[in-house]
Each structure stands twice: as C-alpha cells, then as structure tokens.
Design a protein around this motif. Structure first.
Motif, short mmCIF file in Angstrom:
data_model
loop_
_atom_site.label_atom_id
_atom_site.label_comp_id
_atom_site.label_asym_id
_atom_site.label_seq_id
_atom_site.Cartn_x
_atom_site.Cartn_y
_atom_site.Cartn_z
N LYS A 177 0.82 -1.20 0.00
CA LYS A 177 0.00 0.00 0.00
C LYS A 177 0.87 1.26 0.00
O LYS A 177 0.45 2.30 -0.53
CB LYS A 177 -0.92 -0.01 1.23
N GLU A 237 -8.68 -1.95 -6.26
CA GLU A 237 -7.98 -2.65 -5.17
C GLU A 237 -8.96 -3.67 -4.62
O GLU A 237 -9.94 -3.32 -3.96
CB GLU A 237 -7.58 -1.64 -4.10
N GLN A 245 -3.37 -8.67 4.11
CA GLN A 245 -3.16 -8.53 5.55
C GLN A 245 -1.82 -9.12 6.00
O GLN A 245 -1.72 -9.72 7.07
CB GLN A 245 -4.32 -9.15 6.33
N ARG A 282 -1.44 -5.41 -1.07
CA ARG A 282 -2.75 -5.35 -1.72
C ARG A 282 -2.71 -6.01 -3.10
O ARG A 282 -1.69 -5.98 -3.79
CB ARG A 282 -3.20 -3.89 -1.88
N ASP A 325 -7.00 -7.28 0.39
CA ASP A 325 -5.94 -6.96 1.32
C ASP A 325 -5.39 -8.27 1.88
O ASP A 325 -6.11 -8.98 2.59
CB ASP A 325 -6.49 -6.07 2.45
#
Length: 209
Positions: A70, A83, A88, A180, A86
């Motif tokens: 990001k 996008e 994570q 991402r 995610d």
C-alpha cells in the motif's frame, strides 16, 4: 490466462504461501530459478519485479493483476485500478515521528519534514492545512532529526525500534500499510469471472500463518 506481476522478495514469499493455501500450483514459481516469467498449470503467468515496476506493468496493461504494498500505491501517481484484496501481510503503518519536544515546540519558520515518501508527506500536511518543507531522503530517514536536517520525519514504522534507538517517538499514526491485490480496470471488465474466483479462493484461505 491471467497475467500477474508480483513485488520480489517478501511479498513474493507471502504470495506463494497464500497461493498454496488457496490450492494453486506453485511448483513452477518455486523452481523458476533465474527465469523472468513463469506459467503454472492453473493458467496463471507470473512476472516478478520491483514494487514501482509492478504498478507500471499494471498501468500499461502488461499484466491484469499486481501484488504490491500500500505504501507504493500511496506514493504513486497512478490510481486507475481496482484494489480488490488486502492480503493482511507485511502490516505496518505510515507515521509522523520526531523528538518528544516536537509537539509543544514553537516554530518561527516552516517545519522541515524528511521522508522517502514526499507525496504521502505532502498529502498529510495538506490535510493538516500546514505549509511545511518536504525533504526527500533515500536512506535512513531517522537521520533527518539526528543530524539537524529536519524537525520530524514521515516514514514506515513496523516495530518502532529504530525510532526508539535514536530518541524519536511516534507523534501521529497516519495510515495502515499492507500488501494489496490490484487489478487493471480493462482486465476486470474482460476477465472478471477468473479474477473474482481468485479473490474468493484467497478469502476462503484466510490469513497467512
């Protein structure tokens, strides 16, 4: 076939784990050696490059999908993408950091802010309605206040250990960062089903351990 660009290094390693967990064939990637591109039995074609190049490949339609941090997206001028996911992983954050007296210090000139991410820094102070001088540094940004070049820094913080070791502290957390999955808008129009299938598999796989 889906064409995918991946940031080399840590993001590449994290994505391989996620692909494995999602049931994709990763052996061609693991065994690719010095090849610049590789195709799996799932009809996925991968190329691996530096973060900024991943964005460039996506911008010019060379690939359908990109995996990038990001931080790179926020510093890039390109924003014509979706996008979608995610991962994570690689979680950290942008922060304003300085010596503890920064908060209560009176400045009789523009504040000087050092950062590797001048666009992010400029946007932050613009939102604060503050006119500051942004100084771009490429190396250890923490050196800015240490050598008297800047009053504060905006940088990526993961553990905060380097800040603490140099007497600096977090003044304000700005935004979260993680890896991402971004998609070219034209690719999403024509390959939407395949792309969403990948997103669904990633969502079912859950977090990478």
């Amino acid at each position: 076939m889906l064409k995918i660009a991946v940031t080399k290094g840590r993001i590449q390693e994290q994505l391989i784990l996620l692909l494995q967990k999602s049931g994709y064939d990763t052996q061609p990637i693991i065994n690719m050696g010095r090849s610049l591109e590789v195709t799996t039995t799932d009809d996925l074609q991968f190329i691996f490059g530096k973060a900024n190049d991943v964005v460039t490949f996506l911008e010019h339609g060379v690939v359908d999908i990109g995996f990038v941090g990001k931080d790179t997206l926020q510093e890039s001028d390109f924003d014509d993408y979706y996008e979608l996911f995610d991962l994570q992983v690689g979680q950290c954050y942008f922060a304003l950091a300085a010596y503890p007296d920064f908060k209560n210090k009176t400045f009789h000139r523009r504040k000087r802010i050092a950062s590797k991410y001048p666009k992010v820094a400029k946007a932050y102070f613009s939102n604060q309605k503050e006119d500051v001088e942004i100084i771009k540094l490429e190396g250890s940004v923490e050196l800015g206040p240490v050598v008297g070049l800047s009053d504060a820094i905006i940088d990526i913080v993961e553990t905060g250990n380097t800040l603490a070791a140099n007497g600096l502290e977090i003044i304000e957390k700005i935004s979260d960062i993680s890896t991402r999955m971004i998609v070219n808008k034209a690719s999403f129009r024509f390959k939407q089903q395949n792309i969403l299938q990948m997103v669904t598999k990633f969502e079912k796989a859950g977090k990478i351990k």
